[in-house]
Design a protein around this motif. Sequence first.
Motif, PDB file in Angstrom:
ATOM      1  N   LEU A   1      40.991  55.524  -0.721  1.00  0.00           N
ATOM      2  CA  LEU A   1      40.938  56.921  -1.132  1.00  0.00           C
ATOM      3  C   LEU A   1      39.716  57.218  -1.981  1.00  0.00           C
ATOM      4  CD1 LEU A   1      44.688  57.393  -2.081  1.00  0.00           C
ATOM      5  CD2 LEU A   1      43.581  57.820   0.109  1.00  0.00           C
ATOM      6  N   VAL A   2      39.331  56.288  -2.822  1.00  0.00           N
ATOM      7  CA  VAL A   2      38.178  56.478  -3.701  1.00  0.00           C
ATOM      8  C   VAL A   2      37.381  55.189  -3.725  1.00  0.00           C
ATOM      9  CG1 VAL A   2      37.394  56.983  -6.045  1.00  0.00           C
ATOM     10  CG2 VAL A   2      39.411  58.140  -5.140  1.00  0.00           C
TER      11      VAL A   2
ATOM     12  N   TRP B   1      35.325  58.652 -14.547  1.00  0.00           N
ATOM     13  CA  TRP B   1      36.325  59.657 -14.207  1.00  0.00           C
ATOM     14  C   TRP B   1      37.669  59.343 -14.877  1.00  0.00           C
ATOM     15  CZ3 TRP B   1      34.224  63.806 -12.789  1.00  0.00           C
ATOM     16  CH2 TRP B   1      33.134  63.828 -11.940  1.00  0.00           C
TER      17      TRP B   1
ATOM     18  N   GLY C   1      31.777  67.701  -6.044  1.00  0.00           N
ATOM     19  CA  GLY C   1      32.738  66.606  -6.075  1.00  0.00           C
ATOM     20  C   GLY C   1      33.345  66.335  -4.709  1.00  0.00           C
ATOM     21  N   ARG C   2      33.595  67.388  -3.949  1.00  0.00           N
ATOM     22  CA  ARG C   2      34.148  67.221  -2.601  1.00  0.00           C
ATOM     23  C   ARG C   2      33.153  66.482  -1.711  1.00  0.00           C
ATOM     24  NH1 ARG C   2      34.529  69.871   2.460  1.00  0.00           N
ATOM     25  NH2 ARG C   2      36.669  70.006   3.264  1.00  0.00           N
TER      26      ARG C   2
ATOM     27  N   TYR D   1      32.983  62.861  -2.746  1.00  0.00           N
ATOM     28  CA  TYR D   1      34.199  62.148  -2.340  1.00  0.00           C
ATOM     29  C   TYR D   1      34.172  61.820  -0.855  1.00  0.00           C
ATOM     30  CZ  TYR D   1      39.070  61.601  -0.933  1.00  0.00           C
ATOM     31  OH  TYR D   1      40.227  61.145  -0.374  1.00  0.00           O
ATOM     32  N   LEU D   2      33.819  62.803  -0.032  1.00  0.00           N
ATOM     33  CA  LEU D   2      33.784  62.570   1.407  1.00  0.00           C
ATOM     34  C   LEU D   2      32.742  61.516   1.771  1.00  0.00           C
ATOM     35  CD1 LEU D   2      34.124  66.210   2.812  1.00  0.00           C
ATOM     36  CD2 LEU D   2      35.893  64.468   2.562  1.00  0.00           C
TER      37      LEU D   2
ATOM     38  N   ALA E   1      39.903  62.792   5.100  1.00  0.00           N
ATOM     39  CA  ALA E   1      39.453  62.804   3.711  1.00  0.00           C
ATOM     40  C   ALA E   1      39.357  64.231   3.194  1.00  0.00           C
ATOM     41  CB  ALA E   1      38.104  62.109   3.594  1.00  0.00           C
ATOM     42  N   ALA E   2      38.866  65.137   4.031  1.00  0.00           N
ATOM     43  CA  ALA E   2      38.759  66.540   3.627  1.00  0.00           C
ATOM     44  C   ALA E   2      40.134  67.145   3.373  1.00  0.00           C
ATOM     45  CB  ALA E   2      38.015  67.334   4.701  1.00  0.00           C
TER      46      ALA E   2
ATOM     47  N   PHE F   1      41.486  65.833  -0.034  1.00  0.00           N
ATOM     48  CA  PHE F   1      40.823  66.458  -1.173  1.00  0.00           C
ATOM     49  C   PHE F   1      41.248  67.917  -1.315  1.00  0.00           C
ATOM     50  CE2 PHE F   1      37.540  68.694  -3.424  1.00  0.00           C
ATOM     51  CZ  PHE F   1      37.153  67.814  -4.418  1.00  0.00           C
ATOM     52  N   ASP F   2      41.239  68.658  -0.216  1.00  0.00           N
ATOM     53  CA  ASP F   2      41.561  70.083  -0.276  1.00  0.00           C
ATOM     54  C   ASP F   2      43.003  70.318  -0.705  1.00  0.00           C
ATOM     55  OD1 ASP F   2      39.000  70.647   0.522  1.00  0.00           O
ATOM     56  OD2 ASP F   2      39.507  70.904   2.637  1.00  0.00           O
TER      57      ASP F   2
ATOM     58  N   ALA G   1      43.176  69.629  -4.481  1.00  0.00           N
ATOM     59  CA  ALA G   1      42.367  70.574  -5.255  1.00  0.00           C
ATOM     60  C   ALA G   1      42.775  72.028  -5.018  1.00  0.00           C
ATOM     61  CB  ALA G   1      40.893  70.401  -4.919  1.00  0.00           C
TER      62      ALA G   1
END
Length: 431
Positions: free
Chosen positions: A215-216, A224, A281-282, A285-286, A299-300, A303-304, A307
Amino acid sequence: MSEEPLGDAERAELARLRDEVAELRSRTGGGRWRAVASAVLITLGCVLVPLAGVGFWAANEVSDTERYVENVTPLAGDPAVQNAAANRVTAAVMGALDVKDIVGQIAGRLPPRVGDKLEGLSGPMANGVQGFVRDKVGQVIASDTFQTVWVQANRAAHKQLVAVLSGEGSQLLKVNGGAVSLDLGPVIDRVKQKLVASGLGLAASIPELHPTIELVDSAELVTWQRWYGWLITLRWALPVLALILLALGIYVARSRRRAVAGVGIGLVVGMLVLAAALAWGRAAYLGAVARHGLDHAAAAELFDTLARFLRGGLRTVLVLGLVIAAAAFFTGPSATAVRTRTALKRGIGLAGSRLETGRFGAWLGRNATLVRAGLVALAALVFVFWDRPTGAVVLWITVVTLLLLGVVQLLARPAGPDARSGGPGTPATPL
């Protein structure tokens, strides 16, 4: 003999002159330091508002179990996430089965001519088995059973997610050198049962597997985590401090109306900066996770989804800032504001002159200021206590409040002989 009431143009000119006199007076006797202090306080308050929003999001959307489960539950049915999970599980199962090796072992026990032909078919056979496995994995992941497993796993893993953000790690969510990965091991047991039930007996020999989706993957994870700790600790202090700074900035200002406009503009700018930071940040992250087993679309979606509340909150505050700035502008002495108010007064006065309001209109005229203040206070309370207000909610609250203020203006009658008689020609109270 009573004085003639001032007309709209005269009132506007008087307001302009008063502003000029106040500005001239503020240039002496400490007015300059008040302007500087007001600007500093309002700037600091507007800087803290985005941080307060992020802290509130971290505390309520990430640290709260029910909110977290509510956010991630729909992801179990998202095609991008299902595809990424299915590919990862299929790869793990095929790695454990090793069809080509099994075919090679069988071919070695057969006569050379038969064995060579069988071994030549190992590739197509492996592809066939892989297609079969992928189909069964997809059925498991698309089933209601997986939906239930997904919810239960995420609920149980929530504390472990918080542990990751605090740098402690866990069994299900692991931290390995800056990478955070989601363990898909619980799905393997369901897949094994499905494969065996479908006739692939070899699946019973699949050992315990723990494929993961990262994930990260960031070298800045420690940074962070530190920010997360500070935001959680200060999640209540930041919004209170921001409000105090903004209120003090308005209080010490030379022109409080202009200070209110500055607060509105500052909130808009702060939310635009937060939106830009969220977009950065998006993208970061991607870029970090797309190369580690989770495709771009999945991944999108992740995140979406997480967020979503933060985006909704920044839109709400942005609209609120626009409303505050607009209110400060249209109550000022500028030519545009005066013309707008004059047109509204005339329109409402024309409509009100045809209404019979009697004693109620006279009472409303005597208490119009109190009634207007009550309506504005009620609108503020509705906004404060609305669960997860959006920008549309802010606009609707503003529109309804303006309509109610217009009704007050329409029905109010000034105290006097005409008001007591309730004559239809009684003019409406000026704004």
